[in-house]
Design an enzyme around this catalytic site. Structure first.
Site, PDB file in Angstrom:
ATOM      1  N   GLU A  91       1.011  -1.199  -0.024  1.00 22.98           N
ATOM      2  CA  GLU A  91       0.211   0.034   0.222  1.00 22.98           C
ATOM      3  C   GLU A  91       1.027   1.402   0.088  1.00 22.98           C
ATOM      4  O   GLU A  91       2.060   1.089   0.517  1.00 22.98           O
ATOM      5  CB  GLU A  91      -0.939   0.050   1.074  1.00 22.98           C
ATOM      6  CG  GLU A  91      -1.954  -1.178   1.252  1.00 22.98           C
ATOM      7  CD  GLU A  91      -2.871  -1.255   2.397  1.00 22.98           C
ATOM      8  OE1 GLU A  91      -4.247  -1.747   2.001  1.00 22.98           O
ATOM      9  OE2 GLU A  91      -2.607  -0.819   3.480  1.00 22.98           O
ATOM     10  N   CYS A 135       3.367   8.597   0.974  1.00 25.40           N
ATOM     11  CA  CYS A 135       4.008   7.715   1.916  1.00 25.40           C
ATOM     12  C   CYS A 135       4.043   6.273   1.204  1.00 25.40           C
ATOM     13  O   CYS A 135       3.492   5.715   0.680  1.00 25.40           O
ATOM     14  CB  CYS A 135       2.891   7.385   3.146  1.00 25.40           C
ATOM     15  SG  CYS A 135       3.283   6.598   4.337  1.00 25.40           S
ATOM     16  N   CYS A 142       6.473  -6.337   7.519  1.00 22.11           N
ATOM     17  CA  CYS A 142       7.609  -5.717   8.276  1.00 22.11           C
ATOM     18  C   CYS A 142       8.081  -6.940   9.268  1.00 22.11           C
ATOM     19  O   CYS A 142       7.132  -7.734   9.549  1.00 22.11           O
ATOM     20  CB  CYS A 142       7.000  -4.660   9.108  1.00 22.11           C
ATOM     21  SG  CYS A 142       8.470  -3.777   9.797  1.00 22.11           S
ATOM     22  N   CYS A 146       6.540  -4.062  16.111  1.00 18.81           N
ATOM     23  CA  CYS A 146       6.129  -3.004  17.063  1.00 18.81           C
ATOM     24  C   CYS A 146       4.633  -3.348  17.496  1.00 18.81           C
ATOM     25  O   CYS A 146       3.798  -3.605  16.621  1.00 18.81           O
ATOM     26  CB  CYS A 146       6.087  -1.573  16.392  1.00 18.81           C
ATOM     27  SG  CYS A 146       7.790  -1.530  15.756  1.00 18.81           S
ATOM     28  N   CYS A 149       1.460  -1.539  15.794  1.00 20.35           N
ATOM     29  CA  CYS A 149       1.341  -1.081  14.346  1.00 20.35           C
ATOM     30  C   CYS A 149       0.619  -2.239  13.571  1.00 20.35           C
ATOM     31  O   CYS A 149       0.777  -3.481  13.948  1.00 20.35           O
ATOM     32  CB  CYS A 149       2.988  -0.830  13.851  1.00 20.35           C
ATOM     33  SG  CYS A 149       2.787  -0.665  12.094  1.00 20.35           S
ATOM     34  N   ASN A 262       8.949   6.966  20.095  1.00 13.60           N
ATOM     35  CA  ASN A 262       7.841   6.364  20.638  1.00 13.60           C
ATOM     36  C   ASN A 262       7.670   5.882  22.236  1.00 13.60           C
ATOM     37  O   ASN A 262       6.884   5.624  22.693  1.00 13.60           O
ATOM     38  CB  ASN A 262       7.346   5.100  20.012  1.00 13.60           C
ATOM     39  CG  ASN A 262       7.103   5.356  18.562  1.00 13.60           C
ATOM     40  OD1 ASN A 262       6.869   6.483  18.173  1.00 13.60           O
ATOM     41  ND2 ASN A 262       6.956   4.256  17.625  1.00 13.60           N
ATOM     42  N   CYS A 383      -1.319   6.657   9.806  1.00 16.92           N
ATOM     43  CA  CYS A 383      -0.022   5.951  10.429  1.00 16.92           C
ATOM     44  C   CYS A 383      -0.398   4.728  11.153  1.00 16.92           C
ATOM     45  O   CYS A 383      -1.364   4.757  11.960  1.00 16.92           O
ATOM     46  CB  CYS A 383       0.672   6.719  11.320  1.00 16.92           C
ATOM     47  SG  CYS A 383       1.497   8.445  10.644  1.00 16.92           S
TER      48      CYS A 383
HETATM   49  N1  SAH Z   1       9.538   1.282  10.105  1.00 18.88           N
HETATM   50  C1  SAH Z   1       9.876   2.756   9.861  1.00 18.88           C
HETATM   51  C2  SAH Z   1       8.780   3.247   8.708  1.00 18.88           C
HETATM   52  C3  SAH Z   1       7.495   3.149   9.225  1.00 18.88           C
HETATM   53  S1  SAH Z   1       6.763   4.814   9.516  1.00 18.88           S
HETATM   54  C4  SAH Z   1       9.633   3.560  11.350  1.00 18.88           C
HETATM   55  O1  SAH Z   1       9.141   2.867  12.214  1.00 18.88           O
HETATM   56  O2  SAH Z   1       9.904   4.595  11.173  1.00 18.88           O
HETATM   57  C5  SAH Z   1       5.342   4.561  10.426  1.00 18.88           C
HETATM   58  C6  SAH Z   1       4.987   5.541  11.583  1.00 18.88           C
HETATM   59  O3  SAH Z   1       3.842   5.390  12.035  1.00 18.88           O
HETATM   60  C7  SAH Z   1       5.925   5.214  12.728  1.00 18.88           C
HETATM   61  O4  SAH Z   1       6.532   6.277  13.357  1.00 18.88           O
HETATM   62  C8  SAH Z   1       5.167   4.434  13.568  1.00 18.88           C
HETATM   63  O5  SAH Z   1       5.639   4.452  14.838  1.00 18.88           O
HETATM   64  C9  SAH Z   1       3.812   5.015  13.352  1.00 18.88           C
HETATM   65  N2  SAH Z   1       2.703   3.972  13.782  1.00 18.88           N
HETATM   66  C10 SAH Z   1       2.728   2.760  13.594  1.00 18.88           C
HETATM   67  N3  SAH Z   1       1.359   2.143  14.053  1.00 18.88           N
HETATM   68  C11 SAH Z   1       0.788   3.490  14.508  1.00 18.88           C
HETATM   69  C12 SAH Z   1      -0.454   3.471  15.139  1.00 18.88           C
HETATM   70  N4  SAH Z   1      -1.344   2.510  15.007  1.00 18.88           N
HETATM   71  N5  SAH Z   1      -1.059   4.881  15.120  1.00 18.88           N
HETATM   72  C13 SAH Z   1      -0.128   6.037  14.947  1.00 18.88           C
HETATM   73  N6  SAH Z   1       0.911   5.527  14.528  1.00 18.88           N
HETATM   74  C14 SAH Z   1       1.582   4.514  14.159  1.00 18.88           C
END
Ligand code: SAH
Length: 402
Positions: A91, A135, A142, A146, A149, A262, A383
């Site tokens: 996506e 984006c 991945c 985390c 996510c 985070n 995000c």
């Molecule tokens: N793997 C890389 C690129 C992905 S960026 C990284 O972690 O930076 C995606 C962003 O969205 C990251 O900053 C992550 O912390 C944030 N993210 C992930 N899940 C989320 C959610 N459910 N709500 C808000 N932000 C989220």
């Protein structure tokens, strides 16, 4: 299998011409066709001559991603689900921003080179232009797991090739340039993709080689010619990747860095981001401190706000201490909900009042801090919501399928 011309950097395309036994400038021509004029068929490369075209077509092809589903949010955000040639789904999201002066929506990690003029003059001399930020995904799924996510729930599929990474941008450009004046994305933003953020599915620094090659291709002046200042690579904190990126000498690769922090203690971060057990906050920030920044450039720290987990007053006190001395800004991302595979919803987004209070507490301690509005959350495009669902939510009808 034939070579994918979209996957070759400019230098590699010249070498490919050499392999075919022709002059390297033929490689320049091919690169320009594929990445500048963006043709999909070797047959269309008319200045190559019939015989050479046949030889190129014998050895190589242009492999494009298929636009599988396209969805538009009421705020103009657009999500594309793209299918690779081996039927994997990824996506990518287009995020319009017509009002670039709105400081709260600070997706553009790049514009900071404005001269020191009084504000009213600055505005007249440098009127803000509408933006359209894409984006981009770097992997199928991945590997980092985390806990908050959605992409993590897919597990790791495979690395995207450089060709697949750049083709996401080309697919998006094609769609955007064909939009009517009344289209919600077009109305809310620019008429072309202006900024790239590697914040889609995957961890870009876990696919280091291909991401670097994609950056080389996307910034090539005879190709898409993106400014490196309008590109941001975001990482969950792969320290060796940050160090390698810092050591790259090619100027085209000096893109903006974003780090998903985070949390403010290792105890919290170990739970939220298992990668922290390998490289903890101190190691991560040490690498970021050494990252070479040009004048007026800043590192972006992303901070997902999870109600009752990492949004306390103590967190607001610790964060500025951690970031002390790093030219930086903080993007707070109130958590966007998604379901786990077992149907439970693991976290809560803090109240708007709590988000504002957290922001204020950081501001008061001198940090540049923005709250990222959830964009496209009605189509799971915000995000942490990218999971390339096989089935679409029922309420949403795909706009276009192919
Ligand atoms: N793997 C890389 C690129 C992905 S960026 C990284 O972690 O930076 C995606 C962003 O969205 C990251 O900053 C992550 O912390 C944030 N993210 C992930 N899940 C989320 C959610 N459910 N709500 C808000 N932000 C989220």
């Amino acid at each position: 299998m034939k070579r994918d011309l979209r996957d070759l950097t400019h230098a590699e395309t010249r070498a490919f011409a050499g392999e075919l036994g022709v002059e390297p400038y033929r490689g320049d021509q091919i690169f320009r066709w594929v990445h500048g004029r963006r043709v999909d068929r070797v047959e269309a490369m008319t200045d190559l001559g019939k015989e050479l075209r046949a030889r190129v077509a014998d050895a190589a092809e242009v492999r494009a991603l298929a636009v599988d589903v396209e969805q538009v949010s009421k705020d103009g955000t657009r999500k594309l689900r793209l299918r690779t040639s081996d039927d994997r789904m990824i996506e990518t999201v287009l995020i319009p921003d017509g009002d670039a002066s709105a400081p709260d929506d600070d997706l553009d990690e790049s514009e900071s080179a404005a001269p020191a003029e009084p504000e009213h003059l600055q505005h007249a001399l440098f009127p803000k232009r509408p933006k359209l930020t894409q984006c981009v995904s770097s992997q199928v799924g991945c590997a980092l797991d985390c806990s908050f996510c959605a992409t993590a729930k897919l597990g790791f599929g495979r690395q995207l090739t450089a060709g697949e990474i750049v083709d996401q941008v080309y697919r998006a450009q094609d769609i955007v340039s064909a939009l009517g004046e009344d289209d919600p994305t077009r109305k809310a933003g620019a008429d072309r993709v202006t900024n790239l953020v590697f914040m889609g599915m995957g961890e870009p620094l876990h696919n280091y080689k291909n991401v670097i090659r994609a950056l080389e291709i996307l910034t090539d002046p005879t190709g898409a010619d993106f400014s490196r200042r309008r590109i941001t690579v975001s990482t969950a904190g792969l320290v060796p990747g940050i160090e390698k990126l810092a050591a790259e000498t090619a100027t085209a690769l000096r893109v903006n860095l974003a780090v998903s922090l985070n949390a403010t203690t290792d105890e919290q971060r170990d739970v939220l981001m298992p990668i922290n057990k390998k490289w903890n906050i101190a190691r991560l920030l040490e690498a970021v401190r050494k990252f070479p920044l040009e004048k007026r450039r800043r590192v972006t720290f992303e901070y997902v706000l999870l109600d009752g987990v990492n949004d306390s007053d103590a967190d607001a006190e610790r964060l500025p201490k951690l970031l002390r001395g790093i030219p930086s800004k903080v993007n707070l991302i109130p958590w966007n909900p998604h379901e786990l595979t077992d149907g439970t919803i693991p976290y809560r987004r803090p109240s708007d009042a709590r988000v504002r209070a957290f922001q204020q507490a950081l501001k008061a301690r001198g940090l540049a801090v923005y709250v990222r509005r959830p964009r496209g959350d009605d189509i799971d495009a915000a995000c942490g919501q990218l999971a390339a669902k096989a089935a679409l939510p029922e309420k949403l009808v795909p706009l276009r399928t192919s």
